[in-house]
Design a protein around this motif. Structure first.
Motif, PDB file in Angstrom:
ATOM      1  N   PHE A 145      64.821 129.035  79.929  1.00  0.00           N
ATOM      2  CA  PHE A 145      64.681 127.707  79.345  1.00  0.00           C
ATOM      3  C   PHE A 145      65.998 127.229  78.752  1.00  0.00           C
ATOM      4  N   PRO A 146      66.220 125.920  78.775  1.00  0.00           N
ATOM      5  CA  PRO A 146      67.415 125.374  78.130  1.00  0.00           C
ATOM      6  C   PRO A 146      67.271 125.406  76.608  1.00  0.00           C
ATOM      7  N   ASP A 147      68.390 125.401  75.908  1.00  0.00           N
ATOM      8  CA  ASP A 147      68.343 125.254  74.452  1.00  0.00           C
ATOM      9  C   ASP A 147      67.726 123.905  74.107  1.00  0.00           C
ATOM     10  N   PRO A 148      66.995 123.785  73.018  1.00  0.00           N
ATOM     11  CA  PRO A 148      66.696 124.816  72.012  1.00  0.00           C
ATOM     12  C   PRO A 148      65.341 125.491  72.209  1.00  0.00           C
ATOM     13  N   LEU A 149      64.809 125.493  73.442  1.00  0.00           N
ATOM     14  CA  LEU A 149      63.497 126.089  73.719  1.00  0.00           C
ATOM     15  C   LEU A 149      63.630 127.603  73.861  1.00  0.00           C
ATOM     16  N   LYS A 150      63.619 128.309  72.727  1.00  0.00           N
ATOM     17  CA  LYS A 150      63.904 129.742  72.756  1.00  0.00           C
ATOM     18  C   LYS A 150      62.891 130.593  71.992  1.00  0.00           C
ATOM     19  N   VAL A 151      61.778 129.983  71.562  1.00  0.00           N
ATOM     20  CA  VAL A 151      60.766 130.734  70.809  1.00  0.00           C
ATOM     21  C   VAL A 151      59.443 130.661  71.560  1.00  0.00           C
ATOM     22  N   VAL A 152      58.783 131.807  71.732  1.00  0.00           N
ATOM     23  CA  VAL A 152      57.554 131.858  72.530  1.00  0.00           C
ATOM     24  C   VAL A 152      56.397 132.401  71.704  1.00  0.00           C
ATOM     25  N   TYR A 153      55.238 131.821  71.915  1.00  0.00           N
ATOM     26  CA  TYR A 153      53.988 132.326  71.352  1.00  0.00           C
ATOM     27  C   TYR A 153      53.070 132.599  72.525  1.00  0.00           C
ATOM     28  N   LEU A 154      52.642 133.851  72.680  1.00  0.00           N
ATOM     29  CA  LEU A 154      51.862 134.261  73.845  1.00  0.00           C
ATOM     30  C   LEU A 154      50.361 134.165  73.574  1.00  0.00           C
ATOM     31  N   THR A 155      49.644 133.598  74.548  1.00  0.00           N
ATOM     32  CA  THR A 155      48.197 133.415  74.440  1.00  0.00           C
ATOM     33  C   THR A 155      47.536 133.947  75.714  1.00  0.00           C
ATOM     34  N   ASN A 156      46.284 133.508  75.953  1.00  0.00           N
ATOM     35  CA  ASN A 156      45.506 134.091  77.054  1.00  0.00           C
ATOM     36  C   ASN A 156      45.114 133.122  78.168  1.00  0.00           C
ATOM     37  N   SER A 157      45.217 131.816  77.937  1.00  0.00           N
ATOM     38  CA  SER A 157      44.817 130.853  78.957  1.00  0.00           C
ATOM     39  C   SER A 157      45.555 129.540  78.746  1.00  0.00           C
ATOM     40  N   GLY A 158      45.551 128.693  79.771  1.00  0.00           N
ATOM     41  CA  GLY A 158      46.205 127.403  79.679  1.00  0.00           C
ATOM     42  C   GLY A 158      45.550 126.497  78.655  1.00  0.00           C
ATOM     43  N   SER A 159      44.223 126.493  78.586  1.00  0.00           N
ATOM     44  CA  SER A 159      43.540 125.681  77.574  1.00  0.00           C
ATOM     45  C   SER A 159      43.959 126.110  76.171  1.00  0.00           C
ATOM     46  N   GLU A 160      44.034 127.411  75.973  1.00  0.00           N
ATOM     47  CA  GLU A 160      44.430 127.934  74.664  1.00  0.00           C
ATOM     48  C   GLU A 160      45.879 127.563  74.336  1.00  0.00           C
ATOM     49  N   ALA A 161      46.749 127.625  75.338  1.00  0.00           N
ATOM     50  CA  ALA A 161      48.148 127.247  75.127  1.00  0.00           C
ATOM     51  C   ALA A 161      48.255 125.767  74.767  1.00  0.00           C
ATOM     52  N   ASN A 162      47.505 124.909  75.450  1.00  0.00           N
ATOM     53  CA  ASN A 162      47.543 123.487  75.139  1.00  0.00           C
ATOM     54  C   ASN A 162      46.906 123.181  73.786  1.00  0.00           C
ATOM     55  N   ASP A 163      45.851 123.902  73.440  1.00  0.00           N
ATOM     56  CA  ASP A 163      45.292 123.790  72.090  1.00  0.00           C
ATOM     57  C   ASP A 163      46.373 124.041  71.043  1.00  0.00           C
ATOM     58  N   LEU A 164      47.081 125.148  71.223  1.00  0.00           N
ATOM     59  CA  LEU A 164      48.099 125.547  70.261  1.00  0.00           C
ATOM     60  C   LEU A 164      49.261 124.556  70.230  1.00  0.00           C
ATOM     61  N   ALA A 165      49.632 124.038  71.400  1.00  0.00           N
ATOM     62  CA  ALA A 165      50.718 123.056  71.451  1.00  0.00           C
ATOM     63  C   ALA A 165      50.361 121.803  70.656  1.00  0.00           C
ATOM     64  N   MET A 166      49.137 121.329  70.808  1.00  0.00           N
ATOM     65  CA  MET A 166      48.698 120.165  70.036  1.00  0.00           C
ATOM     66  C   MET A 166      48.686 120.462  68.542  1.00  0.00           C
ATOM     67  N   PHE A 167      48.214 121.648  68.205  1.00  0.00           N
ATOM     68  CA  PHE A 167      48.146 122.051  66.801  1.00  0.00           C
ATOM     69  C   PHE A 167      49.545 122.121  66.191  1.00  0.00           C
ATOM     70  N   MET A 168      50.488 122.727  66.931  1.00  0.00           N
ATOM     71  CA  MET A 168      51.871 122.789  66.469  1.00  0.00           C
ATOM     72  C   MET A 168      52.450 121.378  66.269  1.00  0.00           C
ATOM     73  N   ALA A 169      52.210 120.498  67.253  1.00  0.00           N
ATOM     74  CA  ALA A 169      52.749 119.138  67.174  1.00  0.00           C
ATOM     75  C   ALA A 169      52.222 118.418  65.945  1.00  0.00           C
TER      76      ALA A 169
END
Length: 439
Positions: A145-169
């Motif tokens: 990934f290009p800077d500054p996208l350098k931190v990852v949070y690992l989950t179990n499914s795409g729905s869960e990842a999108n849930d978390l992305a919305m929550f973070m935002a």
């Protein structure tokens, strides 16, 4: 308001035989000369329950919301790279890759071997301890990934990842509203259903990103659209989320991530499907600043980033690089797009052929002038014909009118020739059925 953008680019050959038409048996006069490419893999002998017993168990013990393709659902037994085998040993060319998930190929030897080694070493500890796999994988993944996208949070499914992305935002901006696209699919969880605007997935209750939408049939953005959209979002203190669940990991060919084709850098990226080649894992990649908003209180995922998942993820990245699969997606995908485009010129019911790399949509219409969606039952029969001739294709779109060609990235041009000839034959049979119906 917080605004989210996601990057939507989200056997042997067998004849059709007889189908019931107007209460009479009708057999197509159109036969296929398509010859399935050879495969030197021999599947194991199927030893489980009979087909009828499996069907009975499914009816009694599996949720009816989990629907299957085809009038007689396939009972699959084994897979090898771009091939699938059913319980009777029939071979199928897989052009849907487990819903755009099997990127490097079914049971890829390198991924299988790495998984077997880790299975014998350590399955699970959770993130409360360190283990080598999670650090090694996080470094390998974020290096892409290009800077500054350098931190990852690992989950179990795409729905869960999108849930978390919305929550973070929402945590980061302290705003609530999120914008997604018409025809977008971002998950089936209660949270992500609010972003999903495909009627098939909506249940009539209240629910509380952008790329070309995968489920909507590989609809691409106009040139320059994302740059302007990102600018408008950020001018209003929003963050931009790119859903790369289907478009990531080299599938679009020219770039590793879909957003790179548009010259933008999102604030948050969500990953799933091809990340684990079928293993249940997903991820959210973002900036250190946005990730820190989640650290204000405890937020833990029991299985996300466990040793086995990280080992699988790392092996998938190695296979993509070592097998040259991004380049293969570009070369074979472009070839497939051009070959399918010939059918657009040949058949009045093929309204559009579009996509990029190995992410292609073929939209079916009643005719090119009015462009009304071809009725779902007619699309379904074409799908059946392709299956009976040994090719498995997906479908999507607002009206289920778009065929989705999104195979494992190891597919070859010879496979494409076979698939296109089968699809051509299925379309000819459809036209013959339509003509017979009018007489």
């Amino acid at each position: 308001m917080a605004v989210g953008c996601a990057l939507p680019l989200r056997g042997s050959s067998r004849g059709l035989g007889c189908v019931v038409f107007r209460q009479q048996k009708w057999k197509s006069s159109v036969s296929t000369k398509a010859k399935m490419p050879p495969c030197n893999f021999v599947p194991e002998k199927y030893k489980s329950h009979s087909y009828e017993r499996m069907q009975k168990i499914r009816e009694q013990n599996i949720s009816p919301s989990l629907r299957t393709f085809y009038k007689k659902p396939l009972l699959l037994h084994q897979g090898h790279m771009q091939w699938l085998f059913d319980y009777e040993g029939r071979r199928y060319l897989d052009l849907f890759a487990g819903i755009v998930t099997v990127g490097v190929g079914h049971c890829h030897p390198k991924v299988t071997m790495a998984t077997q080694k880790q299975l014998a070493r350590l399955w699970h500890t959770s993130s409360i301890y360190m283990h080598p796999s999670i650090q090694e994988y996080a470094e390998k993944l974020t290096s892409l990934f290009p800077d500054p996208l350098k931190v990852v949070y690992l989950t179990n499914s795409g729905s869960e990842a999108n849930d978390l992305a919305m929550f973070m935002a929402r945590l980061y901006t302290r705003n609530f509203d999120i914008i997604s696209f018409r025809g977008a699919y971002h998950g089936g969880s209660p949270y992500t259903l609010g972003l999903t605007s495909v009627g098939l997935y909506k249940h009539g209750v209240a629910n509380g990103f952008g790329c070309l939408t995968g489920v909507n049939g590989a609809v691409q953005y106009p040139r320059g659209f994302l740059k302007e959209a990102y600018q408008l979002v950020r001018e209003r203190q929003g963050v931009c989320i790119s859903d790369e669940v289907q478009t990531g990991f080299g599938r679009t060919g020219s770039h590793f991530w879909g957003f790179q084709t548009h010259g933008v850098v999102p604030d948050i990226v969500t990953l799933a499907k091809g990340i684990g080649n079928g293993f249940p894992m997903a991820a959210v990649v973002t900036t250190k600043e946005i990730a820190s908003s989640l650290a204000q209180n405890l937020h833990i995922n029991t299985f996300g980033g466990n040793p086995l998942a990280c080992t699988v993820g790392a092996a998938v990245l190695d296979a993509i690089e070592e097998d040259g699969l991004q380049k293969n997606s570009e070369d074979v995908g472009t070839y497939m797009l051009l070959e399918l485009a010939k059918l657009r010129d040949k058949f009045k019911i093929v309204g559009d052929v579009r996509g990029k790399g190995l992410m292609i949509g073929v939209e079916m219409v009643t005719d090119k002038d009015h462009r009304h969606p071809l009725p779902a039952e007619e699309v379904g029969q074409i799908l059946e014909d392709c299956k009976d001739m040994g090719v498995l294709i997906g479908r999507g779109g607002l009206y289920s009118q778009t065929f989705r060609f999104k195979p494992p990235m190891c597919i070859t041009k010879k496979d494409v020739d076979f698939a296109v000839e089968v699809f051509d034959t299925a379309l000819q049979r459809h036209m013959e059925r339509a003509a017979a119906k009018q007489t």
